[in-house]
Scaffold this motif. Sequence first.
Motif, PDB file in Angstrom:
ATOM      1  N   ARG A 147       0.823  -1.209   0.000  1.00 60.31           N
ATOM      2  CA  ARG A 147       0.000   0.000   0.000  1.00 60.31           C
ATOM      3  C   ARG A 147       0.862   1.267   0.000  1.00 60.31           C
ATOM      4  O   ARG A 147       0.458   2.312   0.511  1.00 60.31           O
ATOM      5  N   ASN A 148       2.063   1.159  -0.599  1.00 60.31           N
ATOM      6  CA  ASN A 148       2.935   2.332  -0.694  1.00 60.31           C
ATOM      7  C   ASN A 148       2.953   2.934  -2.104  1.00 60.31           C
ATOM      8  O   ASN A 148       3.641   3.911  -2.349  1.00 60.31           O
ATOM      9  N   LYS A 149       2.190   2.323  -3.008  1.00 57.80           N
ATOM     10  CA  LYS A 149       2.005   2.865  -4.355  1.00 57.80           C
ATOM     11  C   LYS A 149       0.528   2.747  -4.711  1.00 57.80           C
ATOM     12  O   LYS A 149      -0.122   1.754  -4.364  1.00 57.80           O
ATOM     13  N   SER A 150       0.030   3.752  -5.437  1.00 62.12           N
ATOM     14  CA  SER A 150      -1.384   3.763  -5.774  1.00 62.12           C
ATOM     15  C   SER A 150      -1.596   4.482  -7.094  1.00 62.12           C
ATOM     16  O   SER A 150      -0.962   5.507  -7.358  1.00 62.12           O
ATOM     17  N   VAL A 151      -2.476   3.935  -7.923  1.00 65.16           N
ATOM     18  CA  VAL A 151      -2.896   4.581  -9.157  1.00 65.16           C
ATOM     19  C   VAL A 151      -4.411   4.748  -9.104  1.00 65.16           C
ATOM     20  O   VAL A 151      -5.132   3.814  -8.718  1.00 65.16           O
ATOM     21  N   ILE A 152      -4.885   5.924  -9.475  1.00 67.40           N
ATOM     22  CA  ILE A 152      -6.321   6.211  -9.508  1.00 67.40           C
ATOM     23  C   ILE A 152      -6.688   6.610 -10.932  1.00 67.40           C
ATOM     24  O   ILE A 152      -6.095   7.525 -11.503  1.00 67.40           O
ATOM     25  N   LEU A 153      -7.682   5.930 -11.488  1.00 71.11           N
ATOM     26  CA  LEU A 153      -8.142   6.195 -12.848  1.00 71.11           C
ATOM     27  C   LEU A 153      -9.619   6.569 -12.840  1.00 71.11           C
ATOM     28  O   LEU A 153     -10.427   5.908 -12.189  1.00 71.11           O
ATOM     29  N   THR A 154      -9.975   7.641 -13.562  1.00 69.61           N
ATOM     30  CA  THR A 154     -11.362   7.970 -13.872  1.00 69.61           C
ATOM     31  C   THR A 154     -11.427   8.286 -15.361  1.00 69.61           C
ATOM     32  O   THR A 154     -10.409   8.238 -16.062  1.00 69.61           O
ATOM     33  N   THR A 155     -12.594   8.641 -15.856  1.00 69.66           N
ATOM     34  CA  THR A 155     -12.719   8.991 -17.273  1.00 69.66           C
ATOM     35  C   THR A 155     -12.060  10.329 -17.585  1.00 69.66           C
ATOM     36  O   THR A 155     -11.911  10.683 -18.760  1.00 69.66           O
ATOM     37  N   GLU A 156     -11.631  11.073 -16.536  1.00 71.57           N
ATOM     38  CA  GLU A 156     -11.057  12.405 -16.750  1.00 71.57           C
ATOM     39  C   GLU A 156      -9.715  12.596 -16.052  1.00 71.57           C
ATOM     40  O   GLU A 156      -9.187  13.717 -16.050  1.00 71.57           O
ATOM     41  N   SER A 157      -9.155  11.536 -15.472  1.00 74.96           N
ATOM     42  CA  SER A 157      -7.914  11.741 -14.722  1.00 74.96           C
ATOM     43  C   SER A 157      -7.151  10.441 -14.517  1.00 74.96           C
ATOM     44  O   SER A 157      -7.728   9.340 -14.548  1.00 74.96           O
ATOM     45  N   LEU A 158      -5.847  10.612 -14.294  1.00 71.56           N
ATOM     46  CA  LEU A 158      -4.963   9.512 -13.932  1.00 71.56           C
ATOM     47  C   LEU A 158      -3.982  10.059 -12.902  1.00 71.56           C
ATOM     48  O   LEU A 158      -3.313  11.070 -13.146  1.00 71.56           O
ATOM     49  N   CYS A 159      -3.907   9.398 -11.752  1.00 70.80           N
ATOM     50  CA  CYS A 159      -3.077   9.891 -10.652  1.00 70.80           C
ATOM     51  C   CYS A 159      -2.212   8.758 -10.125  1.00 70.80           C
ATOM     52  O   CYS A 159      -2.669   7.624  -9.977  1.00 70.80           O
ATOM     53  N   PHE A 160      -0.953   9.076  -9.859  1.00 76.11           N
ATOM     54  CA  PHE A 160      -0.019   8.125  -9.247  1.00 76.11           C
ATOM     55  C   PHE A 160       0.492   8.711  -7.944  1.00 76.11           C
ATOM     56  O   PHE A 160       0.984   9.833  -7.904  1.00 76.11           O
ATOM     57  N   ARG A 161       0.370   7.951  -6.867  1.00 74.57           N
ATOM     58  CA  ARG A 161       0.859   8.362  -5.552  1.00 74.57           C
ATOM     59  C   ARG A 161       1.839   7.314  -5.035  1.00 74.57           C
ATOM     60  O   ARG A 161       1.641   6.126  -5.244  1.00 74.57           O
ATOM     61  N   THR A 162       2.849   7.772  -4.342  1.00 71.19           N
ATOM     62  CA  THR A 162       3.770   6.834  -3.708  1.00 71.19           C
ATOM     63  C   THR A 162       4.321   7.411  -2.413  1.00 71.19           C
ATOM     64  O   THR A 162       4.585   8.609  -2.312  1.00 71.19           O
ATOM     65  N   THR A 163       4.464   6.544  -1.422  1.00 67.95           N
ATOM     66  CA  THR A 163       5.165   6.898  -0.186  1.00 67.95           C
ATOM     67  C   THR A 163       6.540   6.231  -0.156  1.00 67.95           C
ATOM     68  O   THR A 163       7.262   6.341   0.822  1.00 67.95           O
ATOM     69  N   ASP A 164       6.855   5.530  -1.226  1.00 70.24           N
ATOM     70  CA  ASP A 164       8.159   4.860  -1.373  1.00 70.24           C
ATOM     71  C   ASP A 164       8.969   5.613  -2.427  1.00 70.24           C
ATOM     72  O   ASP A 164       9.136   5.156  -3.551  1.00 70.24           O
ATOM     73  N   TYR A 165       9.468   6.772  -2.050  1.00 69.51           N
ATOM     74  CA  TYR A 165      10.130   7.689  -2.983  1.00 69.51           C
ATOM     75  C   TYR A 165      11.596   7.826  -2.592  1.00 69.51           C
ATOM     76  O   TYR A 165      11.905   8.200  -1.461  1.00 69.51           O
ATOM     77  N   LYS A 166      12.473   7.495  -3.543  1.00 69.07           N
ATOM     78  CA  LYS A 166      13.911   7.636  -3.280  1.00 69.07           C
ATOM     79  C   LYS A 166      14.485   8.862  -3.983  1.00 69.07           C
ATOM     80  O   LYS A 166      15.209   9.644  -3.394  1.00 69.07           O
ATOM     81  N   HIS A 167      14.168   9.018  -5.268  1.00 70.45           N
ATOM     82  CA  HIS A 167      14.581  10.207  -5.997  1.00 70.45           C
ATOM     83  C   HIS A 167      13.691  10.347  -7.236  1.00 70.45           C
ATOM     84  O   HIS A 167      12.966   9.410  -7.611  1.00 70.45           O
ATOM     85  N   PHE A 168      13.755  11.507  -7.870  1.00 68.31           N
ATOM     86  CA  PHE A 168      12.816  11.836  -8.941  1.00 68.31           C
ATOM     87  C   PHE A 168      12.945  10.908 -10.145  1.00 68.31           C
ATOM     88  O   PHE A 168      11.933  10.523 -10.746  1.00 68.31           O
TER      89      PHE A 168
END
Length: 288
Positions: free
Chosen positions: A82-103
């Motif tokens: 549960r440290n990465k998440s993708v959210i999809l709708t008909t109008e958006s795409l979002c990526f979230r992460t709490t496991d971030y080391k560098h860009f």
Amino acid sequence: MNKFILEHSPLVMALVDLRFTTIPKKKIEQGLEDFKSSLFDLGLSIFHESELNQVEAQPTTEGHLEFKTHKNQRFDFLSLQRNKSVILTTESLCFRTTDYKHFDEFKDFWTLIIEAFFNSFPQAKNAGMRRMGLRYTDVFLPQQDEQYTDYISEEWISHTHRASQLSTLNTFRQQRQTDHGIIRVELEERLPDNGTIELFPRDIQDPPPVSVSVNIKDIWKTASPSKYALLDVDHSWLPNEKEVMGLSIETINKSLQLLHGDSADIFWGILSAHAEKVWNKREIGEVL
């Protein structure tokens, strides 16, 4: 250009949020199983479907507001940790992460998501970009005999403010135009609630079925804050009235790269020398 990271990073979460003109629901339904399969291969194996109710207010010719409710499907894909998440709708795409080391690592994983998106929904290339946002949340947790203000440069908090135990920051907000969009910086002071530290901005706290988790870092375990602060940096690109940019991997990732540059400059400018020392600032590739 030299690239730096903090060995003991204060980062809580990073997210990239892409908004686009509506993709017909039928097209989403046709490609959803392929998208689900591709994200499963990337380790996002938890799937959850829900319905969103969005309320829109529009003025009428009589000068009143007319409220309309729009329903939209939301599809969440999460890793087992549960440290990465993708959210999809008909109008958006979002990526979230709490496991971030560098860009660079963050961008590479986002690119895999975008590739899966276009492979599963090839007609998405006919949509137009409405918004591109990059957002970072960091927590400033002081150790014993410290204040969180010790971690913030004097360009942001004065020496007098830092030296006073009674001073309070509450919330500092700044918004300004950049060469690539609009950047909003919010530094919010918080108090522990019965010993509980809230690590997320209030507007992105999702309910348990789709919420992401944060791995508690070792340096957080030794913190003893009477006050702490959240730093929320949100940099977004919006099109002007004459600018219509189509969706493609190239345009999306070019926008992300440009948004990151200004966000990184803001972050490093906020940190004090004390923060860089305690959190161990080092150049990427440096031998530890």
